[in-house]
Write an enzyme that holds these catalytic residues in place. Structure first.
Site, PDB file in Angstrom:
ATOM      1  N   GLY A   1      56.125 -30.518  29.014  1.00 15.95           N
ATOM      2  CA  GLY A   1      54.941 -29.874  28.451  1.00 15.95           C
ATOM      3  C   GLY A   1      53.741 -30.750  28.769  1.00 15.95           C
ATOM      4  O   GLY A   1      53.777 -31.593  29.683  1.00 15.95           O
TER       5      GLY A   1
ATOM      6  N   GLY B   1      54.632 -34.583  28.462  1.00 15.80           N
ATOM      7  CA  GLY B   1      55.543 -35.070  29.490  1.00 15.80           C
ATOM      8  C   GLY B   1      54.880 -35.110  30.856  1.00 15.80           C
ATOM      9  O   GLY B   1      54.987 -36.108  31.591  1.00 15.80           O
TER      10      GLY B   1
ATOM     11  N   PHE C   1      36.069 -25.966  14.512  1.00 15.58           N
ATOM     12  CA  PHE C   1      37.455 -25.819  14.075  1.00 15.58           C
ATOM     13  C   PHE C   1      37.552 -26.371  12.664  1.00 15.58           C
ATOM     14  O   PHE C   1      36.669 -27.105  12.211  1.00 15.58           O
ATOM     15  CB  PHE C   1      38.389 -26.597  15.016  1.00 15.58           C
TER      16      PHE C   1
ATOM     17  N   ASP D   1      64.935 -31.634  19.743  1.00 16.39           N
ATOM     18  CA  ASP D   1      66.030 -32.352  20.409  1.00 16.39           C
ATOM     19  C   ASP D   1      65.756 -33.857  20.552  1.00 16.39           C
ATOM     20  O   ASP D   1      66.614 -34.688  20.246  1.00 16.39           O
ATOM     21  CB  ASP D   1      66.291 -31.775  21.810  1.00 16.39           C
TER      22      ASP D   1
ATOM     23  N   GLN E   1      53.596 -28.910   9.082  1.00 17.50           N
ATOM     24  CA  GLN E   1      52.367 -28.167   8.827  1.00 17.50           C
ATOM     25  C   GLN E   1      52.607 -26.659   8.854  1.00 17.50           C
ATOM     26  O   GLN E   1      53.254 -26.147   9.771  1.00 17.50           O
ATOM     27  CB  GLN E   1      51.331 -28.501   9.898  1.00 17.50           C
TER      28      GLN E   1
ATOM     29  N   HIS F   1      50.696 -23.217   9.323  1.00 22.05           N
ATOM     30  CA  HIS F   1      49.424 -22.682   9.839  1.00 22.05           C
ATOM     31  C   HIS F   1      49.069 -21.440   9.022  1.00 22.05           C
ATOM     32  O   HIS F   1      49.930 -20.586   8.792  1.00 22.05           O
ATOM     33  CB  HIS F   1      49.582 -22.317  11.317  1.00 22.05           C
TER      34      HIS F   1
ATOM     35  N   LEU G   1      51.253 -16.813  16.438  1.00 22.86           N
ATOM     36  CA  LEU G   1      50.037 -17.464  15.939  1.00 22.86           C
ATOM     37  C   LEU G   1      48.781 -16.662  16.243  1.00 22.86           C
ATOM     38  O   LEU G   1      48.606 -16.165  17.354  1.00 22.86           O
ATOM     39  CB  LEU G   1      49.897 -18.839  16.602  1.00 22.86           C
TER      40      LEU G   1
ATOM     41  N   THR H   1      45.026 -17.716  16.451  1.00 15.36           N
ATOM     42  CA  THR H   1      44.377 -19.033  16.538  1.00 15.36           C
ATOM     43  C   THR H   1      43.297 -19.261  15.478  1.00 15.36           C
ATOM     44  O   THR H   1      42.589 -18.333  15.067  1.00 15.36           O
ATOM     45  CB  THR H   1      43.756 -19.246  17.941  1.00 15.36           C
ATOM     46  N   GLU H   2      43.174 -20.542  15.126  1.00 13.41           N
ATOM     47  CA  GLU H   2      42.092 -20.988  14.242  1.00 13.41           C
ATOM     48  C   GLU H   2      40.726 -20.703  14.887  1.00 13.41           C
ATOM     49  O   GLU H   2      39.703 -20.639  14.212  1.00 13.41           O
ATOM     50  CB  GLU H   2      42.265 -22.491  14.026  1.00 13.41           C
TER      51      GLU H   2
ATOM     52  N   ARG I   1      43.982 -26.911   7.331  1.00 11.46           N
ATOM     53  CA  ARG I   1      45.086 -25.952   7.309  1.00 11.46           C
ATOM     54  C   ARG I   1      45.911 -26.028   6.043  1.00 11.46           C
ATOM     55  O   ARG I   1      46.359 -25.004   5.525  1.00 11.46           O
ATOM     56  CB  ARG I   1      45.980 -26.197   8.523  1.00 11.46           C
TER      57      ARG I   1
ATOM     58  N   HIS J   1      54.412 -24.550  11.703  1.00 12.65           N
ATOM     59  CA  HIS J   1      53.644 -24.617  12.949  1.00 12.65           C
ATOM     60  C   HIS J   1      53.780 -25.942  13.687  1.00 12.65           C
ATOM     61  O   HIS J   1      53.990 -25.958  14.896  1.00 12.65           O
ATOM     62  CB  HIS J   1      52.174 -24.382  12.589  1.00 12.65           C
TER      63      HIS J   1
ATOM     64  N   ARG K   1      47.486 -32.211  10.272  1.00 12.86           N
ATOM     65  CA  ARG K   1      46.839 -32.289  11.587  1.00 12.86           C
ATOM     66  C   ARG K   1      45.630 -31.365  11.641  1.00 12.86           C
ATOM     67  O   ARG K   1      45.691 -30.233  11.165  1.00 12.86           O
ATOM     68  CB  ARG K   1      47.830 -31.860  12.672  1.00 12.86           C
TER      69      ARG K   1
ATOM     70  N   LEU L   1      46.796 -31.093  21.121  1.00 11.66           N
ATOM     71  CA  LEU L   1      46.697 -31.108  22.584  1.00 11.66           C
ATOM     72  C   LEU L   1      46.099 -32.422  23.048  1.00 11.66           C
ATOM     73  O   LEU L   1      46.534 -33.023  24.026  1.00 11.66           O
ATOM     74  CB  LEU L   1      45.842 -29.931  23.071  1.00 11.66           C
TER      75      LEU L   1
HETATM   76  C1  LIG Z   1      51.319 -21.083  19.093  1.00 12.16           C
HETATM   77  C2  LIG Z   1      50.757 -22.466  19.094  1.00 12.16           C
HETATM   78  C3  LIG Z   1      49.398 -22.672  19.331  1.00 12.16           C
HETATM   79  C4  LIG Z   1      48.868 -23.956  19.343  1.00 12.16           C
HETATM   80  N1  LIG Z   1      47.533 -24.122  19.589  1.00 12.16           N
HETATM   81  C5  LIG Z   1      47.026 -25.375  19.645  1.00 12.16           C
HETATM   82  C6  LIG Z   1      45.656 -25.591  19.963  1.00 12.16           C
HETATM   83  O1  LIG Z   1      44.894 -24.657  20.216  1.00 12.16           O
HETATM   84  N2  LIG Z   1      45.208 -26.863  19.995  1.00 12.16           N
HETATM   85  C7  LIG Z   1      46.010 -27.942  19.749  1.00 12.16           C
HETATM   86  O2  LIG Z   1      45.543 -29.065  19.795  1.00 12.16           O
HETATM   87  N3  LIG Z   1      47.316 -27.750  19.461  1.00 12.16           N
HETATM   88  C8  LIG Z   1      47.856 -26.514  19.413  1.00 12.16           C
HETATM   89  N4  LIG Z   1      49.173 -26.341  19.133  1.00 12.16           N
HETATM   90  C9  LIG Z   1      50.046 -27.512  19.078  1.00 12.16           C
HETATM   91  C10 LIG Z   1      50.286 -28.040  20.491  1.00 12.16           C
HETATM   92  O3  LIG Z   1      50.224 -26.978  21.413  1.00 12.16           O
HETATM   93  C11 LIG Z   1      51.654 -28.712  20.626  1.00 12.16           C
HETATM   94  O4  LIG Z   1      51.817 -29.667  19.623  1.00 12.16           O
HETATM   95  C12 LIG Z   1      51.770 -29.400  21.973  1.00 12.16           C
HETATM   96  O5  LIG Z   1      51.407 -28.548  23.029  1.00 12.16           O
HETATM   97  C13 LIG Z   1      53.174 -29.925  22.186  1.00 12.16           C
HETATM   98  O6  LIG Z   1      53.242 -30.452  23.481  1.00 12.16           O
HETATM   99  P1  LIG Z   1      54.456 -31.356  23.925  1.00 12.16           P
HETATM  100  O7  LIG Z   1      54.203 -31.706  25.336  1.00 12.16           O
HETATM  101  O8  LIG Z   1      54.656 -32.437  22.951  1.00 12.16           O
HETATM  102  O9  LIG Z   1      55.737 -30.389  23.799  1.00 12.16           O
HETATM  103  P2  LIG Z   1      56.082 -28.968  24.523  1.00 12.16           P
HETATM  104  O10 LIG Z   1      54.927 -28.389  25.244  1.00 12.16           O
HETATM  105  O11 LIG Z   1      56.752 -28.134  23.486  1.00 12.16           O
HETATM  106  O12 LIG Z   1      57.116 -29.388  25.608  1.00 12.16           O
HETATM  107  C14 LIG Z   1      58.415 -29.820  25.287  1.00 12.16           C
HETATM  108  C15 LIG Z   1      59.176 -30.019  26.570  1.00 12.16           C
HETATM  109  O13 LIG Z   1      60.404 -30.651  26.269  1.00 12.16           O
HETATM  110  C16 LIG Z   1      61.445 -29.998  26.957  1.00 12.16           C
HETATM  111  N5  LIG Z   1      62.678 -30.209  26.194  1.00 12.16           N
HETATM  112  C17 LIG Z   1      62.878 -30.062  24.862  1.00 12.16           C
HETATM  113  N6  LIG Z   1      64.146 -30.374  24.535  1.00 12.16           N
HETATM  114  C18 LIG Z   1      64.759 -30.722  25.690  1.00 12.16           C
HETATM  115  C19 LIG Z   1      66.079 -31.133  26.024  1.00 12.16           C
HETATM  116  N7  LIG Z   1      67.049 -31.244  25.100  1.00 12.16           N
HETATM  117  N8  LIG Z   1      66.361 -31.389  27.321  1.00 12.16           N
HETATM  118  C20 LIG Z   1      65.419 -31.261  28.293  1.00 12.16           C
HETATM  119  N9  LIG Z   1      64.149 -30.882  28.016  1.00 12.16           N
HETATM  120  C21 LIG Z   1      63.827 -30.624  26.745  1.00 12.16           C
HETATM  121  C22 LIG Z   1      61.010 -28.552  27.040  1.00 12.16           C
HETATM  122  O14 LIG Z   1      61.676 -27.915  28.099  1.00 12.16           O
HETATM  123  C23 LIG Z   1      59.520 -28.738  27.308  1.00 12.16           C
HETATM  124  O15 LIG Z   1      59.292 -28.932  28.687  1.00 12.16           O
HETATM  125  C24 LIG Z   1      49.706 -25.064  19.099  1.00 12.16           C
HETATM  126  C25 LIG Z   1      51.061 -24.862  18.849  1.00 12.16           C
HETATM  127  C26 LIG Z   1      51.582 -23.582  18.833  1.00 12.16           C
HETATM  128  C27 LIG Z   1      53.026 -23.407  18.526  1.00 12.16           C
END
Ligand SMILES: Cc1cc2nc3c(=O)[nH]c(=O)nc-3n(C[C@H](O)[C@H](O)[C@H](O)COP(=O)(O)OP(=O)(O)OC[C@H]3O[C@@H](n4cnc5c(N)ncnc54)[C@H](O)[C@@H]3O)c2cc1C
Length: 560
Positions: free
Chosen positions: A13, A16, A116, A210, A229, A231, A241, A243-244, A275, A339, A374, A380
């Protein structure tokens, strides 16, 4: 062993991919491994935006951003980490822009910023209401440009720990089947959140915590796990969701009497309160009979069709598809939904954990910049800034060390464990336990928490764990065996639920997302301005405490 790398990033994500890019640019041989394709990572669902004090919409600076974040965290955030986030955020956002992120613009062409919740200034940069989608694609382009190795559709199940060092992972190949180990001098976990612990959640099916559990099982501590949290604006019954950014653009929240009820809970900030405050207000309205079929109403009709179509186009689509409501003409029914996990793997400001060679970044980590609550737009930003920092540090460490050792016994032990699970012919299917876990977490560990309900949830999790020990995987195949991976994910979730209950029971106060209005309605700084820390000992969570890092902001009452 399939391969060896200097740095292996688990999860692709925003956190990563940003970590991998930084580690590569620091000179390391880097690979990403992900259970889903990188651009399907849940970061792509982020709608509203990313916070940085660019000062494009008002006089703003990182100091104000930091203060809002400290206050928003209900004083549980670590102030040194918050300062790092807010100081580095502007450059990190411009970096994304230089890589091609198409942010929405002001009239004079600068990055636009919207208000926000609980932010003193309009500070949230955005790409309409698809910010996460844009960022994920921009980062993936950079990954492709650098020709980084990506193990796509590999499910990481265990960390390979040898000689008190994390030296790789053991993963299940989702496409072809089979376990494989991949060695690395440093491993960065960036596996996202665990919203699937709950029924009504904004999180995708992949968000099963995980990485948090893998770290826990490797002896690393989880921090502030009670802080889930809710939402305030999610659609029933899917949890999708809204959005806010809708409230940032001026939408109202109404109860069944058509009243903007927030005037009784947050008379100054109203719909832009934080929130936790709004979720509690909504839940109170619903519990006291002023809801509409278990919801309150989000009204944006007064924004007008033009603004909705320009800035909230995706939100309108979601409302029409999942609630059958066009927000140009009707209010949308919304309610609080699980959320974001403020808690996670305990790290320092470089993403380091207590296990040498293991790092964590993004939602799975707790650095802790969000504390007990948060602010929208800060997650993000955290993925980018702390993804970058953990990538830099992990590369630096890897480039100054030479050996990688994943003993073959780790893989054979894992193979034996998996065979035992797959050979089991009778038992309960994972989905029924998973559903029960999610439903009961919602009932007993939701927006408001009671001592007796949390205790009951602890017992329920215990009994689900016993049932899980007899779980049966009906699909015995090798190719895309979702039955198997869902069973493994369920094991992760059960451990996390245990950690949450233990932490929630220990925190005898109300702070941020942890609201105990019936027995401990007040925040208690004297006794609880500290982090819960859980480690796994002898098959059960063990609770300890860690002080909050304070630099210059003393706790004050939060008023909105
Ligand atoms: C609907 C929604 C809207 C949001 N809007 C906002 C926003 O506008 N602004 C903001 O700041 N935040 C927002 N957030 C929060 C924010 O988007 C997330 O906290 C953030 O994007 C998480 O990013 P990440 O890279 O940590 O994880 P993720 O993007 O969830 O990525 C996780 C990665 O880990 C991999 N993975 C997981 N488990 C395993 C495993 N066992 N083996 C191999 N790979 C694995 C997945 O394949 C994926 O690639 C929102 C969240 C949601 C749910």
């Amino acid at each position: 062993m399939e391969a060896e790398h200097d740095v292996l990033v688990v999860g692709a994500g925003c956190a990563g991919m940003r970590a991998a890019i930084e580690a590569h640019d620091a000179g390391a041989d880097v690979a990403l491994i992900s259970k889903i394709h990188p651009v399907r990572s849940h970061s792509g669902a982020a709608e509203g935006g990313i916070n940085a004090a660019l000062g494009n919409a008002s006089e703003d600076d990182p100091e104000k951003h930091a203060f809002d974040t400290v206050k928003g965290s209900d004083y549980l955030g670590d102030q040194d980490a918050i300062q790092v986030l807010c100081d580095e955020a502007p450059d990190d956002v411009y970096q994304l822009e230089n890589w091609g992120a198409v942010f929405s613009r002001t009239e004079d062409g600068r990055i636009a910023q919207r208000p926000f919740g609980a932010a003193g200034e309009p500070r949230t940069a955005y790409a309409a209401d698809i910010t996460g989608h844009v960022l994920v694609h921009v980062l993936y382009e950079q990954v492709l440009k650098r020709e980084l190795k990506v193990y796509e559709e590999f499910f990481v199940w265990k960390l390979a720990v040898d000689d008190d060092r994390c030296q790789g992972v053991i993963a299940w190949n989702l496409i072809d089947g089979g376990l494989t180990s991949i060695g690395a001098k440093t491993v960065i976990i960036a596996t996202g959140g665990a919203g699937r612990l709950y029924t009504g959640t904004t999180n995708a099916y992949a968000c099963t915590g995980d990485g948090m559990t893998m770290a826990l099982r490797a002896g690393v501590a989880l921090e502030d796990m009670e802080m889930m949290q809710f939402h305030p604006t999610t659609l029933a019954p899917t949890g999708v969701l809204i959005t806010e950014g809708t409230r940032g653009e001026g939408a109202f929240l109404l109860n069944s009497e058509g009243e903007r009820f927030l005037k009784r809970y947050a008379p100054n900030a109203m719909e832009l309160a934080s929130r936790d405050v709004i979720s509690r207000a909504e839940q109170t309205e619903i519990d006291e009979g002023r809801g509409v079929d278990g919801n309150v109403m989000l009204d944006m009709r007064h924004l007008g069709a033009e603004k909705i179509l320009e800035r909230l186009h995706g939100t309108r689509e979601l409302a029409m598809t999942f609630a059958g409501v066009d927000p140009i003409y009707e209010p949308i029914p919304v309610r609080p939904g699980a959320h974001y996990h403020m808690g996670g793997v305990d790290t320092d400001v470089w993403g380091r954990t207590s296990l040498e060679g293991l790092y964590a970044a993004g939602e799975c980590a707790c650095v802790s910049v969000h504390g007990a609550n948060r602010l929208g737009g800060n997650a993000l930003m955290e993925t980018i800034t702390f993804g970058k920092r953990s990538g830099a540090h992990a590369a630096d460490w890897a480039l100054t060390h030479t050996t990688i050792e994943v003993p073959p016994s780790l893989e054979t032990d894992a193979e034996r464990e998996l065979k035992e699970l797959l050979d089991r012919g009778e038992g309960e299917r994972p989905w029924s336990i998973r559903n029960e876990l999610a439903e009961t977490m919602h009932e007993n560990f939701g927006v408001f928490r009671r001592e007796d309900e949390m205790r009951k949830q602890g017992e329920i999790v215990g009994s689900l764990r016993e049932r899980y020990d007899r779980v049966v995987v009906e699909d015995k195949g090798q190719v895309f065996n979702n039955d198997l991976t869902q069973a493994l994910e369920l094991g992760f979730l059960i451990d996390l639920a245990d950690c949450m209950v233990v932490s929630g029971l220990a925190r005898k106060e109300s702070r941020g997302a942890h609201a105990r209005p019936y027995d401990y309605p007040e925040r208690d700084d004297e006794n609880y301005m500290r982090h819960t820390i859980v480690t796994w000992r002898d098959g059960a969570p063990k609770l300890e405490w860690k002080p909050v890092t304070m630099t210059k902001w003393q706790p004050m009452e939060r008023t909105y």
